[in-house]
Scaffold this motif. Structure first.
Motif, PDB file in Angstrom:
ATOM      1  N   PRO A 129       4.006  42.177   7.390  1.00  0.00           N
ATOM      2  CA  PRO A 129       3.077  43.261   7.732  1.00  0.00           C
ATOM      3  C   PRO A 129       1.710  42.784   8.221  1.00  0.00           C
ATOM      4  O   PRO A 129       1.145  43.382   9.145  1.00  0.00           O
ATOM      5  N   VAL A 130       1.163  41.725   7.621  1.00  0.00           N
ATOM      6  CA  VAL A 130      -0.161  41.254   8.032  1.00  0.00           C
ATOM      7  C   VAL A 130      -0.116  40.700   9.451  1.00  0.00           C
ATOM      8  O   VAL A 130      -0.992  40.989  10.275  1.00  0.00           O
ATOM      9  N   LEU A 131       0.903  39.918   9.752  1.00  0.00           N
ATOM     10  CA  LEU A 131       1.043  39.356  11.094  1.00  0.00           C
ATOM     11  C   LEU A 131       1.198  40.464  12.132  1.00  0.00           C
ATOM     12  O   LEU A 131       0.573  40.427  13.211  1.00  0.00           O
ATOM     13  N   ILE A 132       2.018  41.457  11.812  1.00  0.00           N
ATOM     14  CA  ILE A 132       2.213  42.580  12.740  1.00  0.00           C
ATOM     15  C   ILE A 132       0.912  43.342  12.947  1.00  0.00           C
ATOM     16  O   ILE A 132       0.565  43.732  14.072  1.00  0.00           O
ATOM     17  N   SER A 133       0.172  43.538  11.873  1.00  0.00           N
ATOM     18  CA  SER A 133      -1.107  44.256  11.988  1.00  0.00           C
ATOM     19  C   SER A 133      -2.110  43.477  12.823  1.00  0.00           C
ATOM     20  O   SER A 133      -2.920  44.073  13.551  1.00  0.00           O
ATOM     21  N   LEU A 134      -2.076  42.150  12.751  1.00  0.00           N
ATOM     22  CA  LEU A 134      -2.955  41.329  13.593  1.00  0.00           C
ATOM     23  C   LEU A 134      -2.608  41.487  15.067  1.00  0.00           C
ATOM     24  O   LEU A 134      -3.502  41.590  15.924  1.00  0.00           O
TER      25      LEU A 134
END
Length: 333
Positions: A129-134
């Protein structure tokens, strides 16, 4: 309340206490003309918002009541104080943008936080999720909304920080269990001091060299787009790293600024009206001072506003008003 819970709250209230002082200081900096105060404004913009979103993510739990709680605690205050701000601002000049659609002044934070909370259950279904949000934070920089429409640009930009806060305990546990050597390195005081110094220098350099439009992350990218995206990523990462370092150093002791964090919501919303009044009646006076006097006055007025609004009585009144408005609009449980 258990001792462990009280300790935890103190630590995060300390973080919010420092951040809310920076918020008011940054808005006070708008009322002066000197480069040194502009530099301070740029610096606090880089660090204080990630702190708030990190803490908000840390305490956000995914359950069946998340949406209704977010509506009551965040969206309703946003609607109420947007109306109040619009009414208060009328004598000083009618706001030009549509109420609610384009957030008034600092209230964008509430709207962005609301979107983050309701999007959390969706993001939680993804593996990274964090990578996608970035990725979305950078892609959204290509979208021209012609203004701060629904605070969407900054909601996407700061969403990675919110998610890191939400998953912080899981990430920390994973590092401790699977990467013991790296965890030992993080526990080394000399290494921590070196990393902290590097991150601080990066934040100061970014504040000095980057324009306010890049730091605020609410306007679309300009050509060359790759450079614009890289600068946005740099600002996001510096904010994340600074927050994580500060969280690591923050103790559970109660300080004079702990109360600021405990009452940060009312400070965040109500200080706006102090700024409007000061801008109308005292901006000229601040402009007439030399740089040192203006700098001292900016810090002093900021401190007075924060101390005044951090009193528990103001939070009690704030809760009474927001609860009454919420009960007027929504059905009671």
């Amino acid at each position: 309340m258990s001792e462990q819970n009280a300790v935890r709250i103190n630590k995060f209230d300390n973080l919010k206490g420092l951040a809310i002082f920076c918020v008011v200081l940054g808005h006070m900096a708008f009322l002066t003309k000197y480069a040194s105060i502009d530099f301070i404004h740029h610096f606090v913009l880089i660090i204080h918002l990630p702190i708030f979103f990190f803490v908000a993510g840390y305490f956000t739990k995914i359950d069946e009541n998340l949406v209704i709680k977010s509506i009551k605690r965040i969206l309703m205050p946003y609607i109420l104080f947007s109306i109040i701000y619009w009414a208060v601002y009328l004598p000083f000049g009618r706001p030009s943008k549509l109420i609610f659609i384009y957030p008034t002044y600092a209230l964008w934070f509430l709207l962005a936080l609301f979107f983050m909370k309701i999007a959390l259950p969706i993001m939680d279904r993804f593996k990274y999720p964090v990578l996608i949000s970035l990725v979305f934070a950078l892609l959204f920089g290509l979208v021209n909304l012609k203004g701060d429409l629904l605070a969407l640009s900054r909601a996407f930009a700061f969403f990675p920080v919110f998610l890191i806060g939400h998953y912080y305990k899981d990430y920390r546990k994973n590092i401790e269990e699977k990467y013991s050597k790296f965890n030992n390195l993080l526990s080394n005081n000399l290494f921590r001091m070196l990393v902290s110094f590097i991150i601080l220098v990066l934040a100061l350099l970014a504040a000095y060299h980057l324009p306010i439009t890049v730091i605020m992350m609410k306007v679309p990218f300009k050509h060359p787009y790759l450079l614009s995206a890289s600068l946005r990523l740099l600002v996001i990462l510096i904010g994340i790293l600074f927050t994580l370092v500060l969280n690591g150093y923050m103790t559970n002791k109660e300080y004079f600024f702990t109360k600021w964090g405990r009452n940060s919501m009312v400070i965040y919303i109500v200080h706006i009206y102090f700024i409007v009044i000061i801008k109308k009646f005292a901006k000229g006076f601040l402009y007439q001072q030399n740089e040192i006097v203006a700098l001292l006055m900016t810090f002093l007025i900021t401190l007075l506003i924060v101390i005044l609004l951090s009193r528990d009585r103001f939070t009690d009144y704030f809760n009474i008003i927001t609860d009454a408005f919420t009960n007027l609009i929504l059905k009671k449980d």
